[in-house]
Design a protein around this motif. Sequence first.
Motif, PDB file in Angstrom:
ATOM      1  N   ILE A   1       0.854  -1.190   0.000  1.00 57.80           N
ATOM      2  CA  ILE A   1       0.000   0.000   0.000  1.00 57.80           C
ATOM      3  C   ILE A   1       0.884   1.232   0.000  1.00 57.80           C
ATOM      4  CG2 ILE A   1      -0.293  -0.106   2.528  1.00 57.80           C
ATOM      5  CD1 ILE A   1      -3.165   1.154   1.864  1.00 57.80           C
ATOM      6  N   LEU A   2       0.647   2.097  -0.970  1.00 59.48           N
ATOM      7  CA  LEU A   2       1.429   3.313  -1.143  1.00 59.48           C
ATOM      8  C   LEU A   2       0.499   4.496  -0.904  1.00 59.48           C
ATOM      9  CD1 LEU A   2       3.297   2.274  -4.427  1.00 59.48           C
ATOM     10  CD2 LEU A   2       3.904   1.748  -2.046  1.00 59.48           C
ATOM     11  N   TYR A   3       0.690   5.153   0.222  1.00 63.62           N
ATOM     12  CA  TYR A   3      -0.185   6.249   0.644  1.00 63.62           C
ATOM     13  C   TYR A   3       0.308   7.603   0.132  1.00 63.62           C
ATOM     14  CZ  TYR A   3      -1.970   3.218   4.489  1.00 63.62           C
ATOM     15  OH  TYR A   3      -2.526   2.228   5.258  1.00 63.62           O
ATOM     16  N   ASP A   4      -0.611   8.529   0.022  1.00 64.69           N
ATOM     17  CA  ASP A   4      -0.282   9.938  -0.155  1.00 64.69           C
ATOM     18  C   ASP A   4      -0.294  10.620   1.217  1.00 64.69           C
ATOM     19  OD1 ASP A   4       0.302  12.358  -1.357  1.00 64.69           O
ATOM     20  OD2 ASP A   4      -1.695  12.661  -2.206  1.00 64.69           O
ATOM     21  N   HIS A   5       0.226  11.840   1.254  1.00 63.54           N
ATOM     22  CA  HIS A   5       0.080  12.775   2.375  1.00 63.54           C
ATOM     23  C   HIS A   5       0.853  12.407   3.636  1.00 63.54           C
ATOM     24  CE1 HIS A   5      -3.892  13.812   0.197  1.00 63.54           C
ATOM     25  NE2 HIS A   5      -2.932  14.641  -0.183  1.00 63.54           N
TER      26      HIS A   5
ATOM     27  N   SER B   1      -0.515  12.672   7.121  1.00 61.92           N
ATOM     28  CA  SER B   1      -1.292  11.470   6.777  1.00 61.92           C
ATOM     29  C   SER B   1      -2.790  11.585   7.040  1.00 61.92           C
ATOM     30  CB  SER B   1      -0.758  10.225   7.519  1.00 61.92           C
ATOM     31  OG  SER B   1       0.545   9.914   7.090  1.00 61.92           O
ATOM     32  N   VAL B   2      -3.273  12.766   7.453  1.00 64.83           N
ATOM     33  CA  VAL B   2      -4.698  12.918   7.744  1.00 64.83           C
ATOM     34  C   VAL B   2      -5.415  13.397   6.481  1.00 64.83           C
ATOM     35  CG1 VAL B   2      -6.433  14.023   9.204  1.00 64.83           C
ATOM     36  CG2 VAL B   2      -4.196  13.437  10.150  1.00 64.83           C
ATOM     37  N   SER B   3      -5.947  12.439   5.733  1.00 68.00           N
ATOM     38  CA  SER B   3      -6.694  12.734   4.513  1.00 68.00           C
ATOM     39  C   SER B   3      -7.518  11.508   4.167  1.00 68.00           C
ATOM     40  CB  SER B   3      -5.745  13.078   3.355  1.00 68.00           C
ATOM     41  OG  SER B   3      -5.016  11.933   2.941  1.00 68.00           O
ATOM     42  N   ALA B   4      -8.327  11.616   3.131  1.00 70.23           N
ATOM     43  CA  ALA B   4      -9.177  10.490   2.731  1.00 70.23           C
ATOM     44  C   ALA B   4      -8.371   9.305   2.235  1.00 70.23           C
ATOM     45  CB  ALA B   4     -10.164  10.941   1.647  1.00 70.23           C
ATOM     46  N   GLN B   5      -7.122   9.547   1.762  1.00 67.59           N
ATOM     47  CA  GLN B   5      -6.302   8.458   1.251  1.00 67.59           C
ATOM     48  C   GLN B   5      -4.963   8.334   1.966  1.00 67.59           C
ATOM     49  OE1 GLN B   5      -7.257  11.237  -0.588  1.00 67.59           O
ATOM     50  NE2 GLN B   5      -5.786  11.648  -2.219  1.00 67.59           N
ATOM     51  N   GLY B   6      -4.795   9.039   3.091  1.00 67.76           N
ATOM     52  CA  GLY B   6      -3.561   8.944   3.855  1.00 67.76           C
ATOM     53  C   GLY B   6      -3.579   7.753   4.803  1.00 67.76           C
ATOM     54  N   ALA B   7      -2.466   7.548   5.488  1.00 67.81           N
ATOM     55  CA  ALA B   7      -2.357   6.402   6.385  1.00 67.81           C
ATOM     56  C   ALA B   7      -3.302   6.498   7.576  1.00 67.81           C
ATOM     57  CB  ALA B   7      -0.910   6.269   6.884  1.00 67.81           C
ATOM     58  N   ALA B   8      -3.734   7.719   7.929  1.00 69.05           N
ATOM     59  CA  ALA B   8      -4.683   7.880   9.028  1.00 69.05           C
ATOM     60  C   ALA B   8      -6.134   7.695   8.571  1.00 69.05           C
ATOM     61  CB  ALA B   8      -4.521   9.254   9.669  1.00 69.05           C
ATOM     62  N   SER B   9      -6.342   7.447   7.297  1.00 68.77           N
ATOM     63  CA  SER B   9      -7.685   7.193   6.771  1.00 68.77           C
ATOM     64  C   SER B   9      -8.036   5.718   6.946  1.00 68.77           C
ATOM     65  CB  SER B   9      -7.742   7.547   5.283  1.00 68.77           C
ATOM     66  OG  SER B   9      -7.116   6.536   4.507  1.00 68.77           O
TER      67      SER B   9
ATOM     68  N   ILE C   1       4.497   6.309   8.534  1.00 73.10           N
ATOM     69  CA  ILE C   1       3.178   5.678   8.546  1.00 73.10           C
ATOM     70  C   ILE C   1       3.102   4.490   9.499  1.00 73.10           C
ATOM     71  CG2 ILE C   1       2.721   6.394   6.174  1.00 73.10           C
ATOM     72  CD1 ILE C   1       3.242   3.429   5.370  1.00 73.10           C
ATOM     73  N   GLY C   2       4.238   3.999   9.972  1.00 75.46           N
ATOM     74  CA  GLY C   2       4.245   2.794  10.786  1.00 75.46           C
ATOM     75  C   GLY C   2       3.363   2.871  12.019  1.00 75.46           C
ATOM     76  N   PRO C   3       3.587   3.848  12.917  1.00 77.04           N
ATOM     77  CA  PRO C   3       2.749   3.936  14.107  1.00 77.04           C
ATOM     78  C   PRO C   3       1.281   4.204  13.787  1.00 77.04           C
ATOM     79  CG  PRO C   3       4.759   5.234  14.371  1.00 77.04           C
ATOM     80  CD  PRO C   3       4.679   4.829  12.931  1.00 77.04           C
ATOM     81  N   ILE C   4       1.024   4.928  12.700  1.00 74.10           N
ATOM     82  CA  ILE C   4      -0.361   5.232  12.322  1.00 74.10           C
ATOM     83  C   ILE C   4      -1.077   3.948  11.913  1.00 74.10           C
ATOM     84  CG2 ILE C   4      -1.832   6.504  10.715  1.00 74.10           C
ATOM     85  CD1 ILE C   4       0.423   8.590  10.539  1.00 74.10           C
ATOM     86  N   SER C   5      -0.453   3.171  11.042  1.00 72.22           N
ATOM     87  CA  SER C   5      -1.065   1.919  10.589  1.00 72.22           C
ATOM     88  C   SER C   5      -1.207   0.928  11.735  1.00 72.22           C
ATOM     89  CB  SER C   5      -0.224   1.302   9.462  1.00 72.22           C
ATOM     90  OG  SER C   5      -0.178   2.156   8.342  1.00 72.22           O
ATOM     91  N   ALA C   6      -0.187   0.842  12.565  1.00 75.48           N
ATOM     92  CA  ALA C   6      -0.256  -0.066  13.712  1.00 75.48           C
ATOM     93  C   ALA C   6      -1.386   0.329  14.649  1.00 75.48           C
ATOM     94  CB  ALA C   6       1.079  -0.079  14.450  1.00 75.48           C
ATOM     95  N   GLY C   7      -1.534   1.653  14.869  1.00 78.34           N
ATOM     96  CA  GLY C   7      -2.579   2.127  15.750  1.00 78.34           C
ATOM     97  C   GLY C   7      -3.972   1.938  15.181  1.00 78.34           C
TER      98      GLY C   7
END
Length: 437
Positions: free
Chosen positions: A267-271, A276-284, A390-396
């Motif tokens: 998975i290749l994210y933008d932002h 990473s806070v967007s509709a297609q970022g890692a926090a989405s 993006i690691g901690p975001i995806s893990a969380g």
Amino acid sequence: MTPSDTDAAANDLLAFIDASPTPYHAVRESIRRLTAQGYRALDEREPWDLKPGDKVYVTRGDTSIAAFHLGTVPVDRAGFRLVGAHTDSPNLRLKPNAHVQRSGFHQLGVEVYGGVLFSTWLDRDLSLAGRVVSAKDGRLTHHLVDFRRPLLRIPNLAIHLNRTVNTDGLKLNAQEHLVPVLALERSGPVDLKAMLVAELARGGTQVEPADILGFDLCLYDLQPSTRSGAFGEFLHAPRLDNLASSHAGLSALLAMSGPREATCGVILYDHEECGSVSAQGAASPFLKDLLERITLAHSDGRGDSLHRAIQRSFMVSADMAHALHPNYASMHEPKHAPVLGGGPVIKSNVNQSYATDGETWAWFALCCREVGVTPQNFITRTDLGCGSTIGPISAGELGIRTVDVGNPMMSMHSIRELAAAADVAAMISVLRNVYVR
């Protein structure tokens, strides 16, 4: 790995970068490579029909993409093997009302995207690329555009007018000093929409200026990526952070041959560069949505299938790492200063700026050992703040075991960065083993 393998991987990375001046183009290039290997597109708006062995990809927002090779065993029993990276890099982007006229020049107003190293954007041959959105008969259409020629420049101030620049340092104000020049007023009027229409027409797309209702346009350096050094060991390129990791994850997935039990994906994210806070970022919910849908189609169908799949899964968050800089060696933590050409770097931070812990560190180190690669370790000096990815975001978001890794590089966030050719193939080899072990 033979020298020819190392050269081929490094040169392929440079080609990938040159084809990807913006996240929009990085996704397009990724799609080109995926479809050439038999991957088919899925639409998030439609039902999915999936079966073991399928190779599929999904895009969101034109700048994030995920691809999966479904395993032979349901995911609730075999789990996922995932590699995450990001398509965006720090740069300058056009403001909506970009045209500026001052002091006899036509200029284009820009915003700073991410942590740009300002000085490196001066005195460069800059072009413009990105996405144009037009409307026709009430429908919106997206078009990729790339001028591919010298168009803009941010001139430095002569030393005669800034006598202390070499002793006091260069100080740039983003609003005042980063506005690129486009033309002389005396040369004639400038219409950005007309320029976009003409450039799209060169590629065979016919759009009227009045049809253009929006755009996302990035400045980029026209100088091609290249290799250097007495032995050709260095890579000089823009956007190594983080297209190098995107390329590694994608290349490792495409290198898989034959069926595997676990479902593998990239998975290749933008932002990432702006939080990473967007509709297609890692926090989405992008990745979670995809894993849920794959689990529904490829598990025993119980309500807890995704939860069980996640606990059998592993994710590698791949983002570039800081290599030891010979002119600033004191800025690095002793015994944790990775070197160029020394192989993949495992990044750690006890405060969870990176998701690595003892278990995930060991798991990735084992993946390295099994392919004859010795990993390096990185932590930031105790008296310096630590970046994140993006690691901690995806893990969380998912509760998935995650390790943060990356290849070593210098000049991070410069318009032109530096890495080692030998590290490209090594990382691909390890990530391929992450998928197949």
